[in-house]
Design an enzyme around this catalytic site. Structure first.
Site, PDB file in Angstrom:
ATOM      1  N   GLU A   1       0.786  -1.230   0.000  1.00 16.17           N
ATOM      2  CA  GLU A   1       0.000   0.000   0.000  1.00 16.17           C
ATOM      3  C   GLU A   1       0.819   1.282   0.000  1.00 16.17           C
ATOM      4  OE1 GLU A   1       0.341  -2.284   2.407  1.00 16.17           O
ATOM      5  OE2 GLU A   1       0.304  -1.407   4.410  1.00 16.17           O
TER       6      GLU A   1
ATOM      7  N   HIS B   1      -8.232  -3.793  -1.093  1.00 18.20           N
ATOM      8  CA  HIS B   1      -7.447  -3.964   0.132  1.00 18.20           C
ATOM      9  C   HIS B   1      -6.373  -2.869   0.251  1.00 18.20           C
ATOM     10  CE1 HIS B   1      -5.434  -6.369   3.341  1.00 18.20           C
ATOM     11  NE2 HIS B   1      -4.361  -5.767   2.864  1.00 18.20           N
ATOM     12  N   GLU B   2      -5.584  -2.708  -0.783  1.00 13.77           N
ATOM     13  CA  GLU B   2      -4.499  -1.716  -0.704  1.00 13.77           C
ATOM     14  C   GLU B   2      -5.060  -0.302  -0.607  1.00 13.77           C
ATOM     15  OE1 GLU B   2      -1.971  -3.195   0.099  1.00 13.77           O
ATOM     16  OE2 GLU B   2      -2.322  -5.168  -0.772  1.00 13.77           O
TER      17      GLU B   2
ATOM     18  N   HIS C   1      -5.983   0.559   2.906  1.00 17.60           N
ATOM     19  CA  HIS C   1      -4.833   0.952   3.727  1.00 17.60           C
ATOM     20  C   HIS C   1      -4.591   2.472   3.703  1.00 17.60           C
ATOM     21  CE1 HIS C   1      -3.000  -2.628   5.367  1.00 17.60           C
ATOM     22  NE2 HIS C   1      -2.894  -3.229   4.189  1.00 17.60           N
TER      23      HIS C   1
ATOM     24  N   GLU D   1      -3.756  -4.463   9.426  1.00 17.35           N
ATOM     25  CA  GLU D   1      -4.300  -5.450   8.487  1.00 17.35           C
ATOM     26  C   GLU D   1      -5.737  -5.881   8.791  1.00 17.35           C
ATOM     27  OE1 GLU D   1      -3.006  -5.878   5.690  1.00 17.35           O
ATOM     28  OE2 GLU D   1      -0.967  -5.155   6.023  1.00 17.35           O
TER      29      GLU D   1
ATOM     30  N   ASP E   1       8.894  -9.991  10.026  1.00 18.28           N
ATOM     31  CA  ASP E   1       8.519 -10.774   8.849  1.00 18.28           C
ATOM     32  C   ASP E   1       8.193 -12.229   9.181  1.00 18.28           C
ATOM     33  OD1 ASP E   1       8.225  -9.234   6.675  1.00 18.28           O
ATOM     34  OD2 ASP E   1      10.291  -9.426   5.964  1.00 18.28           O
TER      35      ASP E   1
ATOM     36  N   TYR F   1      -4.824 -10.550   9.840  1.00 18.15           N
ATOM     37  CA  TYR F   1      -5.793 -10.302   8.787  1.00 18.15           C
ATOM     38  C   TYR F   1      -7.151 -10.936   9.132  1.00 18.15           C
ATOM     39  CZ  TYR F   1      -1.804  -9.207   5.693  1.00 18.15           C
ATOM     40  OH  TYR F   1      -0.679  -8.669   5.130  1.00 18.15           O
TER      41      TYR F   1
HETATM   42  N1  BES Z   1       0.953  -4.497   3.754  1.00 14.07           N
HETATM   43  C1  BES Z   1       0.686  -5.776   3.225  1.00 14.07           C
HETATM   44  C2  BES Z   1       1.913  -6.497   2.724  1.00 14.07           C
HETATM   45  C3  BES Z   1       2.978  -6.730   3.778  1.00 14.07           C
HETATM   46  C4  BES Z   1       2.646  -7.206   5.030  1.00 14.07           C
HETATM   47  C5  BES Z   1       4.297  -6.499   3.487  1.00 14.07           C
HETATM   48  C6  BES Z   1       3.631  -7.413   5.970  1.00 14.07           C
HETATM   49  C7  BES Z   1       5.287  -6.711   4.432  1.00 14.07           C
HETATM   50  C8  BES Z   1       4.950  -7.164   5.677  1.00 14.07           C
HETATM   51  C9  BES Z   1      -0.335  -5.716   2.091  1.00 14.07           C
HETATM   52  O1  BES Z   1      -1.324  -4.772   2.287  1.00 14.07           O
HETATM   53  C10 BES Z   1      -1.038  -7.041   2.049  1.00 14.07           C
HETATM   54  O2  BES Z   1      -1.666  -7.378   3.008  1.00 14.07           O
HETATM   55  N2  BES Z   1      -0.931  -7.766   0.931  1.00 14.07           N
HETATM   56  C11 BES Z   1      -1.586  -9.032   0.730  1.00 14.07           C
HETATM   57  C12 BES Z   1      -2.764  -8.894  -0.168  1.00 14.07           C
HETATM   58  C13 BES Z   1      -4.073  -8.740   0.473  1.00 14.07           C
HETATM   59  C14 BES Z   1      -5.172  -8.728  -0.558  1.00 14.07           C
HETATM   60  C15 BES Z   1      -4.379  -9.677   1.598  1.00 14.07           C
HETATM   61  C16 BES Z   1      -0.636  -9.976   0.031  1.00 14.07           C
HETATM   62  O3  BES Z   1       0.466  -9.555  -0.324  1.00 14.07           O
HETATM   63  O4  BES Z   1      -0.983 -11.109  -0.191  1.00 14.07           O
HETATM   64 ZN    ZN Z   2      -2.633  -5.304   3.841  1.00 12.44          ZN
END
Ligand code: BES
Ligand code: ZN
Length: 621
Positions: free
Chosen positions: A286, A310-311, A314, A333, A390, A398
């Site tokens: 995002e 989703h993005e 954010h 999230e 991470d 989520y």
């Molecule tokens: N912000 C997250 C991606 C992220 C989370 C990067 C933790 C680094 C550490 C992003 O908004 C996200 O949640 N992406 C999901 C997609 C979403 C539709 C659930 C993904 O990458 O799968």
């Molecule tokens: Zn996210």
């Protein structure tokens, strides 16, 4: 009262309230957090002026980061830095001494810079190294057009410090300007005001005038084009992709309008999405004003665009109201998934939203099962001290986060819940909150106000799922499940029913194929529905997962799986498939593939899979 006296009083009062505001600002207290060396209560960065050169030949970024700081009479300011060569440091334009502390594998090195109590700016001249974790340098072969190299950054959670020396805590917000020089046949874009065309000399100027956390600073460089969807939304992609991407995301403006209608104005002026090469490690990221996205959502039928919702969400939960520490990740999230579902419902109706919610509910069940030996990781509020965010951040934030908020909504009613959320975003705009602040805001402004008692503490601070969880029902999925049962018993499928199924229904169907169906039945399904060659990345992924666990080898599925794993770097997909190999005692095959695919992955994906497969630790490598 005489007019002039009145004016004098008014102006004194205004000055006073300005002073007060200033004082309030200086008095902002930063809480201790486990993932940054910064000491922001001593001296904190407020604005970044970044001046860099992107060198594709050497694969390095070189340049200078200059900061305006707020200095509470400190003698040192500490920045986070990891795998950076620090060449020179200045305070108010004069060379000053600095010290790079001991290297920590996770956090990097504290960069302590000597300042005096009235120092107002500092600057650091540096270059990145080949160890940088945020950057992925791609050669032309790894892009869609295969003609030019590509570079993108990924900052979340604690990687920005590997390409910019910075105070890398989400609590610390800065505005930024940047000047970026790239080869003149490429375009640079950032999480900022962006160009729509290439410049002749490859020099680009950027401005992000709203204060954001360091993890949201982002850069992408490639042979890309822009195509507007509306006057404030649009897409960037490589030439061969831009039309497809534009068609896929044609509902962007409607999404922004629906989101504003729910929880208040979109505060970032522009909302664009850039579709990156397939090694991008996330579905989406995002980055403010410019979401980064995987090409695996370009399905041709808009079926995977909930990612954009989703993005976009954010922009409120995350970018406007930001988790204070990574322990509060669920505030980013969980709220975003809830908001995503509401946007999807507003655009496409309740049934579509409920299918998505039900898929998330099954994800949650699987995550709980896989975390059954580490129940602390199933709490919403995490404790990630001494752990890499991470590794500790999983889909609990989520899916349990979503379920908690949906349960709250169903308890108090949608109208009250929406008013509450809107006020929460408004009150905390452009600042950070932690879980405890949220709980007290919730108690005061929603629960006590409406005389509702709710087990908030259990939801947030206890493992697992409380008994009062909302029940998510999807009629469409009930049908899917009954069709699947019939197939298992009779080998028959009513094509009349399945012919109009959406990809979500197919995903649900494939995911729920039981572990004990026969190989003949797998073959029958594949012959009938051609899952092995599905052009929808989500259906393909869940099918490949089944193929691996069933030891199914029909229709050349192994070739397809290998092809998928060597081109796609989306961590969730890649991890799911390698985990399937591992669970099915097929680690050797997994390692064979991984040896070929690893160099195509961004560091966050490679790190996860290294851990999963014990890569580098096994003797045969
Ligand atoms: N912000 C997250 C991606 C992220 C989370 C990067 C933790 C680094 C550490 C992003 O908004 C996200 O949640 N992406 C999901 C997609 C979403 C539709 C659930 C993904 O990458 O799968
Ligand atoms: Zn996210």
């Amino acid at each position: 009262m005489k007019k002039s006296l009145f004016l004098l009083l008014v102006s004194i009062m205004t000055i006073n309230s300005c002073e007060q505001k200033k004082e309030e600002k200086t008095a902002q207290k930063y809480i201790d957090e486990p993932h940054s060396y910064a000491q922001p209560n001593e001296a904190v960065i407020k604005h970044l002026d970044l001046n860099i050169n992107v060198d594709f030949e050497a694969k390095v970024i070189t340049g200078t980061a200059t900061y305006d700081i707020q200095n509470n009479r400190a003698s040192t300011i500490i920045l986070d830095s990891k795998y950076l060569d620090i060449l020179a440091v200045k305070a108010d334009g004069k060379e000053t001494s600095f010290n790079l502390g001991e290297m920590d594998e996770m956090l990097g090195q504290p960069l302590s810079i000597a300042i005096s109590e009235d120092t107002k700016t500092i600057s650091v001249t540096y270059n990145t190294t080949d160890k940088t974790e945020a950057l992925q340098w791609l050669n032309a072969q790894q892009t869609a057009d295969k003609t030019h190299p590509f570079l993108f950054t990924q900052g979340q959670a604690i990687l920005t410090r590997t390409w910019i020396p910075i105070q890398d805590s989400p609590q610390i917000r800065i505005t930024y300007d940047a000047t970026v020089k790239v080869p003149s046949d490429l375009m640079a874009v950032m999480s900022a005001e962006n160009p729509k065309e290439k410049t002749a000399d490859g020099v680009y100027h950027f401005k992000m005038k709203q204060p954001i956390s360091a993890y949201l600073i982002a850069l992408a460089v490639g042979d890309i084009e822009y195509k507007a969807v509306s006057n404030r939304t649009g897409v960037y992609a490589e030439k061969s992709m831009v039309e497809k991407v534009h068609a896929e995301f044609s509902d962007m403006e409607k999404m922004v309008a629906a989101a504003e209608n729910l929880y208040g104005d979109y505060d970032w002026e522009q909302f664009d999405v850039i579709v990156l090469p397939p090694s991008f490690p996330f579905g989406g990221m995002e980055n403010p004003r410019l979401t980064f996205a995987t090409p695996t959502v370009i399905a041709g039928d808009k079926s995977l665009t909930s990612l954009v919702a989703h993005e976009l969400a954010h922009s409120w939960s995350g970018n406007l109201v930001t988790n204070a520490t990574w322990n509060d990740f669920w505030l980013n999230e969980g709220f975003t998934v809830y908001f995503e579902m509401r946007i999807m419902e507003a655009l496409y109706g309740k049934e579509r939203a409920n299918m998505l919610a039900k898929i998330g509910r099954q994800d949650l069940e699987e995550e709980l099962e896989s975390l059954k030996d580490s129940p602390n990781d199933t709490k919403l509020k995490l404790n990630l001290k001494d752990r890499n965010p991470d590794d500790g951040m999983n889909s609990i934030a989520y899916d349990k986060g979503y379920l908690f908020l949906r349960t709250l909504e169903e308890t108090v009613g949608r109208e009250k819940f929406d008013a509450f959320l809107k006020s929460y975003f408004k009150k905390n705009a452009f600042s950070t909150t932690n879980t405890e602040d949220f709980v007290s805001y919730l108690n005061k402004n929603l629960l006590e106000k409406n005389n509702v008692s709710f087990n908030t503490e259990e939801w947030i601070y206890q493992p697992g799922i409380p008994d009062n969880q909302a029940i998510i029902k999807s009629n469409a999925f009930d049908t899917v499940e009954s069709i699947l049962r019939t197939f298992i018993e009779t080998n028959n499928i009513d094509a009349q029913v399945t012919k109009d199924w959406t990809p979500q229904e197919w995903v649900h169907f494939v995911r729920n194929i039981p572990n004990d169906i026969s190989n003949e039945q797998m073959q029958l399904l594949d012959d009938k529905f051609n899952f092995t060659n599905s052009t929808n990345s989500y259906i393909a992924m869940v099918w490949f997962e089944k193929a691996i666990t069933h030891n199914y080898h029909g229709n050349n599925v192994d070739v397809k799986i290998e092809e998928f794993l060597t081109t796609v770097g989306r961590r969730w997909y890649v991890t799911t498939l390698f985990e399937a190999y591992k669970k099915s005692n097929r680690v050797d095959e997994a390692l064979e593939i991984y040896k070929k695919s690893r160099s195509n992955y961004h560091s966050v994906t490679a790190n996860t899979i290294d851990g999963l497969l014990n890569y580098g630790k096994t003797k045969d490598l």
